[in-house]
Design a protein around this motif. Structure first.
Motif, PDB file in Angstrom:
ATOM      1  N   ILE A   2       3.579  12.471 -31.490  1.00 56.69           N
ATOM      2  CA  ILE A   2       2.139  12.452 -31.273  1.00 56.69           C
ATOM      3  C   ILE A   2       1.819  11.323 -30.298  1.00 56.69           C
ATOM      4  N   LEU A   3       1.502  11.685 -29.082  1.00 63.73           N
ATOM      5  CA  LEU A   3       1.166  10.712 -28.051  1.00 63.73           C
ATOM      6  C   LEU A   3      -0.174  11.085 -27.430  1.00 63.73           C
ATOM      7  N   ASP A   4      -1.022  10.078 -27.194  1.00 65.55           N
ATOM      8  CA  ASP A   4      -2.271  10.383 -26.497  1.00 65.55           C
ATOM      9  C   ASP A   4      -1.977  10.522 -24.993  1.00 65.55           C
ATOM     10  N   ASN A   5      -2.995  10.881 -24.235  1.00 66.21           N
ATOM     11  CA  ASN A   5      -2.788  11.161 -22.807  1.00 66.21           C
ATOM     12  C   ASN A   5      -2.232   9.956 -22.056  1.00 66.21           C
ATOM     13  N   GLU A   6      -2.746   8.782 -22.386  1.00 62.12           N
ATOM     14  CA  GLU A   6      -2.290   7.581 -21.692  1.00 62.12           C
ATOM     15  C   GLU A   6      -0.817   7.300 -21.965  1.00 62.12           C
ATOM     16  N   LYS A   7      -0.402   7.491 -23.222  1.00 62.02           N
ATOM     17  CA  LYS A   7       1.000   7.240 -23.572  1.00 62.02           C
ATOM     18  C   LYS A   7       1.912   8.313 -22.980  1.00 62.02           C
ATOM     19  N   MET A   8       1.403   9.545 -22.890  1.00 65.13           N
ATOM     20  CA  MET A   8       2.197  10.600 -22.249  1.00 65.13           C
ATOM     21  C   MET A   8       2.481  10.244 -20.790  1.00 65.13           C
ATOM     22  N   VAL A   9       1.462   9.706 -20.116  1.00 65.43           N
ATOM     23  CA  VAL A   9       1.637   9.302 -18.722  1.00 65.43           C
ATOM     24  C   VAL A   9       2.717   8.231 -18.627  1.00 65.43           C
ATOM     25  N   ARG A  10       2.661   7.247 -19.530  1.00 68.19           N
ATOM     26  CA  ARG A  10       3.656   6.165 -19.518  1.00 68.19           C
ATOM     27  C   ARG A  10       5.052   6.697 -19.836  1.00 68.19           C
ATOM     28  N   TYR A  11       5.114   7.618 -20.775  1.00 70.99           N
ATOM     29  CA  TYR A  11       6.379   8.253 -21.165  1.00 70.99           C
ATOM     30  C   TYR A  11       7.006   8.943 -19.941  1.00 70.99           C
ATOM     31  N   LEU A  12       6.175   9.710 -19.203  1.00 74.25           N
ATOM     32  CA  LEU A  12       6.673  10.412 -18.030  1.00 74.25           C
ATOM     33  C   LEU A  12       7.007   9.448 -16.893  1.00 74.25           C
ATOM     34  N   MET A  13       6.279   8.357 -16.790  1.00 76.38           N
ATOM     35  CA  MET A  13       6.591   7.344 -15.776  1.00 76.38           C
ATOM     36  C   MET A  13       7.995   6.790 -15.979  1.00 76.38           C
ATOM     37  N   ASN A  14       8.370   6.579 -17.239  1.00 75.63           N
ATOM     38  CA  ASN A  14       9.712   6.080 -17.534  1.00 75.63           C
ATOM     39  C   ASN A  14      10.781   7.055 -17.052  1.00 75.63           C
ATOM     40  N   ARG A  43       0.259  17.799 -19.837  1.00 71.82           N
ATOM     41  CA  ARG A  43      -0.304  18.702 -18.843  1.00 71.82           C
ATOM     42  C   ARG A  43       0.136  18.281 -17.442  1.00 71.82           C
ATOM     43  N   LYS A  44      -0.125  19.162 -16.479  1.00 71.30           N
ATOM     44  CA  LYS A  44       0.166  18.826 -15.087  1.00 71.30           C
ATOM     45  C   LYS A  44      -0.600  17.575 -14.661  1.00 71.30           C
ATOM     46  N   THR A  45      -1.799  17.402 -15.259  1.00 75.42           N
ATOM     47  CA  THR A  45      -2.620  16.237 -14.914  1.00 75.42           C
ATOM     48  C   THR A  45      -1.889  14.949 -15.223  1.00 75.42           C
ATOM     49  N   GLU A  46      -1.291  14.884 -16.424  1.00 73.34           N
ATOM     50  CA  GLU A  46      -0.548  13.679 -16.808  1.00 73.34           C
ATOM     51  C   GLU A  46       0.675  13.486 -15.913  1.00 73.34           C
ATOM     52  N   LEU A  47       1.353  14.596 -15.603  1.00 75.24           N
ATOM     53  CA  LEU A  47       2.550  14.488 -14.765  1.00 75.24           C
ATOM     54  C   LEU A  47       2.202  13.967 -13.372  1.00 75.24           C
ATOM     55  N   ASN A  48       1.164  14.523 -12.769  1.00 76.16           N
ATOM     56  CA  ASN A  48       0.770  14.080 -11.428  1.00 76.16           C
ATOM     57  C   ASN A  48       0.323  12.622 -11.423  1.00 76.16           C
ATOM     58  N   LYS A  49      -0.379  12.233 -12.486  1.00 72.32           N
ATOM     59  CA  LYS A  49      -0.818  10.840 -12.592  1.00 72.32           C
ATOM     60  C   LYS A  49       0.384   9.916 -12.729  1.00 72.32           C
ATOM     61  N   ALA A  50       1.384  10.356 -13.491  1.00 69.07           N
ATOM     62  CA  ALA A  50       2.593   9.549 -13.673  1.00 69.07           C
ATOM     63  C   ALA A  50       3.312   9.359 -12.336  1.00 69.07           C
ATOM     64  N   TYR A  51       3.447  10.436 -11.569  1.00 70.68           N
ATOM     65  CA  TYR A  51       4.086  10.334 -10.260  1.00 70.68           C
ATOM     66  C   TYR A  51       3.348   9.332  -9.382  1.00 70.68           C
ATOM     67  N   LYS A  52       2.030   9.456  -9.353  1.00 69.65           N
ATOM     68  CA  LYS A  52       1.232   8.598  -8.476  1.00 69.65           C
ATOM     69  C   LYS A  52       1.348   7.128  -8.877  1.00 69.65           C
ATOM     70  N   MET A  53       1.312   6.860 -10.175  1.00 67.92           N
ATOM     71  CA  MET A  53       1.374   5.473 -10.639  1.00 67.92           C
ATOM     72  C   MET A  53       2.740   4.846 -10.365  1.00 67.92           C
ATOM     73  N   VAL A  54       3.796   5.632 -10.471  1.00 74.51           N
ATOM     74  CA  VAL A  54       5.122   5.103 -10.160  1.00 74.51           C
ATOM     75  C   VAL A  54       5.215   4.761  -8.677  1.00 74.51           C
ATOM     76  N   GLU A  55       4.591   5.588  -7.844  1.00 68.13           N
ATOM     77  CA  GLU A  55       4.638   5.360  -6.398  1.00 68.13           C
ATOM     78  C   GLU A  55       3.786   4.172  -5.972  1.00 68.13           C
ATOM     79  N   ASP A  56       2.664   3.977  -6.644  1.00 66.91           N
ATOM     80  CA  ASP A  56       1.695   2.964  -6.213  1.00 66.91           C
ATOM     81  C   ASP A  56       1.973   1.564  -6.744  1.00 66.91           C
TER      82      ASP A  56
END
Length: 426
Positions: A2-14, A43-56
């Motif tokens: 059980i992860l909220d959207n913010e944690k999912m983004v961090r999970y995918l960033m890793n 969702r794709k939204t979290e995945l795209n956000k994760a990609y962008k944050m890793v790049e930035d």
């Protein structure tokens, strides 16, 4: 899990951070990341956000969620590392760094790696053969259909995850697009002396750079990027507005297609003279041009009765600089010629009814205008014309051609250009 959207983004960033550890992203790694996204319900939204944050950002992995979530995150990180059939040194350091945060021993880590290997070996995940397009097992080293070496082929398809914008010259970057001209744009990009490709947020980006002196070589790419949103231009490493750099390209294309290109910039093909050598200056040589009013009247002579008009060359230069700002890279624009023309324009002129310079007629009185009375005779009768004037106008186009002739000589303009322009007839 059980992860909220913010944690999912961090999970995918890793997970994405591991894939970027070797500074490239293969098709197999991209597919594995999408598998992880689905596995955690992102969702794709979290995945795209994760990609962008890793790049930035300067990225380092950070454990997120409960301990069980962290262990699963480690498994997925190892999964992405192994999907390319091996863990290189950078990926190894990345995994060890994350394992320390999760606080597991080397023995426990070895067990997780073994389990992930077993899972990959038993998976039914399939990929497309880079050689023939057949569906094959994700772990296959060779295609059973065509025999292609999948490992080597995928290595060739790997794309960098970043590139540096050159600090010299004109650089253009753009993203993959569905536009009809996209293929031609990529072809033009790859012909540039400096060109790079990378993947950002799952989208492929392209960059091409030319020296300022070779800007004409970039026109094909510029033309094929018309209407595309995801495009940027950099001048000596600094991002600029697209139109501030390439506003002149349409005009340059028209010059190339003109019947007599050497006459085009001077307006000769349209039966009008532009002594500055650039249509975009907007300052033609005709009696209606407003720049002939840039100056002021004064009176001289023993009795103070001789009226002279003094051109304000500082204002003329300013107007030219403003008008031609977006044309500064045009290969056909000569600033030395513009300066020479400005110097050849007389400082003062004495307007008269029958001289080279006439009074410019105004419909209404304006600041700085003078009242003019002209006497004319016709059929034995005398007429007096009264009007206001705030500037002058040339009596003939040939006055401008003489100025241009002297400027051509000073700047050593090629004979084919000077001959084409100076033969102008009204």
């Amino acid at each position: 899990m059980i992860l909220d959207n913010e944690k999912m983004v961090r999970y995918l960033m890793n997970v994405i951070g591991l894939a970027r550890a070797d500074n490239s992203l293969s098709p197999r790694e991209s597919g594995a990341i999408e598998f992880v996204q689905t596995a955690i319900g992102a969702r794709k939204t979290e995945l795209n956000k994760a990609y962008k944050m890793v790049e930035d950002h300067a990225f380092t992995p950070e454990a997120v969620g409960a301990w069980s979530d962290q262990i699963k995150n480690l498994e997925h990180i190892i999964y992405v590392a192994l999907i390319d059939r091996g863990i290189d040194e950078n990926e190894k350091l990345y995994i060890l760094n994350f394992a320390k945060q999760v606080k597991i021993s080397q023995e426990q880590l070895n067990v997780i790696i073994s389990d992930v290997k077993t899972s990959i070996a038993a998976t039914t995940q399939e990929i497309k053969c880079p050689g023939c397009g057949a569906s094959i097992a994700a772990i296959a080293k060779f295609c059973p259909q065509c025999g292609a070496n999948v490992v080597v082929a995928e290595a060739d398809q790997s794309v960098a995850v970043s590139y540096e914008i050159p600090t010299n010259g004109v650089a253009i970057e753009f993203a993959e697009s569905s536009s009809a001209n996209f293929g031609m744009a990529v072809k033009a990009m790859r012909e540039a002396p400096v060109n790079e490709e990378c993947i950002r947020a799952k989208k492929q980006w392209y960059m091409a750079c030319w020296p300022r002196s070779n800007i004409a070589d970039a026109f094909e790419l510029v033309n094929n990027l018309k209407g595309q949103r995801n495009r940027k231009v950099y001048l000596d490493g600094e991002e600029r507005q697209w139109n501030d750099v390439f506003d002149f390209v349409n005009c340059a294309n028209a010059r190339k297609a003109a019947y007599r290109p050497n006459e085009y910039c001077f307006g000769i093909d349209e039966k009008r003279l532009n002594i500055w050598g650039c249509r975009k200056a907007g300052m033609d040589w005709n009696e209606w041009s407003s720049w002939f009013g840039y100056g002021a009247y004064s009176k001289t002579g023993m009795l103070g009765r001789t009226v002279v008009f003094t051109f304000d060359k500082s204002r003329i230069r300013h107007e030219l600089e403003t008008s031609l700002h977006s044309c500064q890279l045009c290969p056909h624009l000569r600033f030395d010629l513009i300066e020479a023309v400005l110097e050849e324009i007389p400082e003062h002129v004495t307007p008269s009814q029958n001289g080279d310079w006439r009074y410019k007629r105004d419909y209404n009185e304006a600041p700085g205008a003078i009242e003019v009375k002209e006497v004319s005779r016709s059929g034995g009768m005398t007429f007096t014309n009264e009007y206001y004037s705030s500037g002058v106008s040339p009596a003939s186009v040939y006055i401008g051609l003489e100025i241009l002739k002297r400027a051509f000589q000073r700047c050593q303009v090629p004979k084919d250009i000077s001959a084409a322009v100076l033969e102008y007839k009204e």
